[in-house]
Design an enzyme around this catalytic site. Structure first.
Site, PDB file in Angstrom:
ATOM      1  N   GLN A   1      -1.284 -10.663   7.757  1.00  0.00           N
ATOM      2  CA  GLN A   1      -0.478 -11.880   7.658  1.00  0.00           C
ATOM      3  C   GLN A   1      -0.362 -12.546   9.030  1.00  0.00           C
ATOM      4  O   GLN A   1      -0.038 -11.900  10.023  1.00  0.00           O
ATOM      5  CB  GLN A   1       0.914 -11.548   7.091  1.00  0.00           C
ATOM      6  CG  GLN A   1       1.776 -12.753   6.810  1.00  0.00           C
ATOM      7  CD  GLN A   1       1.224 -13.665   5.718  1.00  0.00           C
ATOM      8  OE1 GLN A   1       0.596 -13.204   4.771  1.00  0.00           O
ATOM      9  NE2 GLN A   1       1.444 -14.957   5.859  1.00  0.00           N
TER      10      GLN A   1
ATOM     11  N   ASP B   1      -9.340 -13.331   3.198  1.00  0.00           N
ATOM     12  CA  ASP B   1      -8.765 -14.584   3.713  1.00  0.00           C
ATOM     13  C   ASP B   1      -9.878 -15.550   4.139  1.00  0.00           C
ATOM     14  O   ASP B   1      -9.640 -16.750   4.301  1.00  0.00           O
ATOM     15  CB  ASP B   1      -7.914 -14.300   4.957  1.00  0.00           C
ATOM     16  CG  ASP B   1      -6.423 -14.304   4.663  1.00  0.00           C
ATOM     17  OD1 ASP B   1      -6.003 -15.035   3.749  1.00  0.00           O
ATOM     18  OD2 ASP B   1      -5.688 -13.594   5.375  1.00  0.00           O
TER      19      ASP B   1
ATOM     20  N   LYS C   1       2.586 -11.869  -2.489  1.00  0.00           N
ATOM     21  CA  LYS C   1       1.251 -11.284  -2.649  1.00  0.00           C
ATOM     22  C   LYS C   1       1.356  -9.934  -3.354  1.00  0.00           C
ATOM     23  O   LYS C   1       0.573  -9.618  -4.239  1.00  0.00           O
ATOM     24  CB  LYS C   1       0.563 -11.158  -1.278  1.00  0.00           C
ATOM     25  CG  LYS C   1       0.139 -12.511  -0.721  1.00  0.00           C
ATOM     26  CD  LYS C   1      -0.200 -12.486   0.766  1.00  0.00           C
ATOM     27  CE  LYS C   1      -0.460 -13.932   1.245  1.00  0.00           C
ATOM     28  NZ  LYS C   1      -0.669 -14.042   2.685  1.00  0.00           N
TER      29      LYS C   1
HETATM   30  N1  GUN Z   1      -0.250 -17.428   7.145  1.00  0.00           N
HETATM   31  C1  GUN Z   1      -0.140 -18.622   6.520  1.00  0.00           C
HETATM   32  N2  GUN Z   1      -1.074 -18.743   5.550  1.00  0.00           N
HETATM   33  C2  GUN Z   1      -1.795 -17.598   5.581  1.00  0.00           C
HETATM   34  C3  GUN Z   1      -2.904 -17.125   4.819  1.00  0.00           C
HETATM   35  O1  GUN Z   1      -3.436 -17.790   3.914  1.00  0.00           O
HETATM   36  N3  GUN Z   1      -3.348 -15.887   5.146  1.00  0.00           N
HETATM   37  C4  GUN Z   1      -2.803 -15.143   6.137  1.00  0.00           C
HETATM   38  N4  GUN Z   1      -3.325 -13.938   6.391  1.00  0.00           N
HETATM   39  N5  GUN Z   1      -1.785 -15.546   6.863  1.00  0.00           N
HETATM   40  C5  GUN Z   1      -1.276 -16.780   6.582  1.00  0.00           C
END
Ligand code: GUN
Length: 291
Positions: A96, A119, A52
């Site tokens: 996350q 998200d 990211k």
């Molecule tokens: N953990 C696995 N996929 C994701 C996601 O798309 N966003 C976040 N914040 N955590 C994750």
């Protein structure tokens, strides 16, 4: 077998965002900002967070990086979210997941201002998605919709099996597929589903997001099926430099001689997730700039 490359779709979306960034640069506007919070040191999460950050930097977004030890307190995390909610340089906030034991994920996600929840996990965004209102669409299902659209895979009136019912993938995926304009007939399954085969066998599209390798194999689908593999499983492999290799939730080699279309792992859905996060962050930015 037809391989549905995620890279081609990712690059297509990337060009759109790059163009928008060039327009911003010409105007001399501020650039979008994304804050990413990682608690603990789960190796897979570390990789996702790194991807990211790299994507933000390569696009010229501002990236705010926050890390907590796994024994940090929930209050420290909530305080940071409060500050980021108020920070005008920050358009998107991402925590996350999963959080280490002892954290209340729902409470943490709830604390993020829904207008910065890139998200799409907060109750406000989940509610808007379920009602067909404008919202932040969760990045993985959003990326899957881009893949289906890019490759011209029809959804109207089609039967789709979604295997997995997580808040991150399965549930929002089902919601998008049944929405007006997409118009699929959706069956949502999970690892408790008895006899998955008849359900996948009658499906035109199968989306597999269980986190279990081998959930779907070639004996479970009819000819012409489109298979979207969301899995990202680390399998020990001493022949690899890192000591593991990545496999999806599908038994990919079993499809080799079948008339199906399938996304590879790696190189499929995973690439789209990071890309759609950038799309959502840009959308949050545009909204906050009043555009
Ligand atoms: N953990 C696995 N996929 C994701 C996601 O798309 N966003 C976040 N914040 N955590 C994750």
């Amino acid at each position: 077998m037809r391989r549905l490359s995620g890279k081609i779709v990712r690059d297509h979306v990337l060009e759109r965002i790059k163009k928008k960034m060039q327009e911003l640069a010409l105007k001399g506007d501020r650039v979008p900002g994304l804050a990413v919070i990682l608690v603990g040191s789960d190796p897979a999460s570390e990789t996702y967070v790194r991807n990211k950050r790299e994507m933000c930097l390569s696009l010229g977004f501002v990236h705010f990086d926050y890390r907590f030890d796994e024994d940090a307190s929930q209050d420290e995390l909530l305080d940071l979210i409060d500050r980021l909610n108020e920070d005008d340089r920050v358009d998107g906030i991402l925590v996350q997941l999963p959080l280490p034991k002892g954290f209340d994920e729902n409470m943490v996600i709830n604390r993020i201002n829904p207008d910065k929840d890139v998200d799409g996990f907060s109750p406000a965004n989940v509610g808007r998605l379920s009602q067909g209102q404008d919202c932040f669409i969760p990045c993985t299902p959003y990326g899957i919709m881009e893949i289906l659209s890019f490759y011209g895979i029809e959804t109207d009136g089609k039967r789709v099996a979604v295997v997995g019912r997580s808040n991150i993938v399965g549930k929002p995926m089902a919601m998008l597929l049944m929405s007006k304009g997409v118009d699929a007939t959706v069956t949502v399954c999970n690892t408790h589903t008895k006899d998955l085969r008849p359900i996948t066998m009658e499906s035109d599209i199968v989306i597999v997001a269980t986190g279990r390798p081998g959930t779907l194999d070639a004996s479970m689908v009819k000819d012409g099926t489109t298979i979207i593999d969301v899995g990202m499983n680390r399998i020990e492999d001493s022949t690899k430099e890192k000591g593991f290799r990545l496999v999806g939730d599908c038994d990919y080699p079993s499809f080799k001689d079948r008339d199906v279309s399938i996304t590879p792992v790696p190189g499929g859905v995973g690439l789209m997730t990071v890309m759609m996060l950038m799309v959502n962050t840009f959308k949050a930015y545009e909204r906050r700039m009043g555009r």
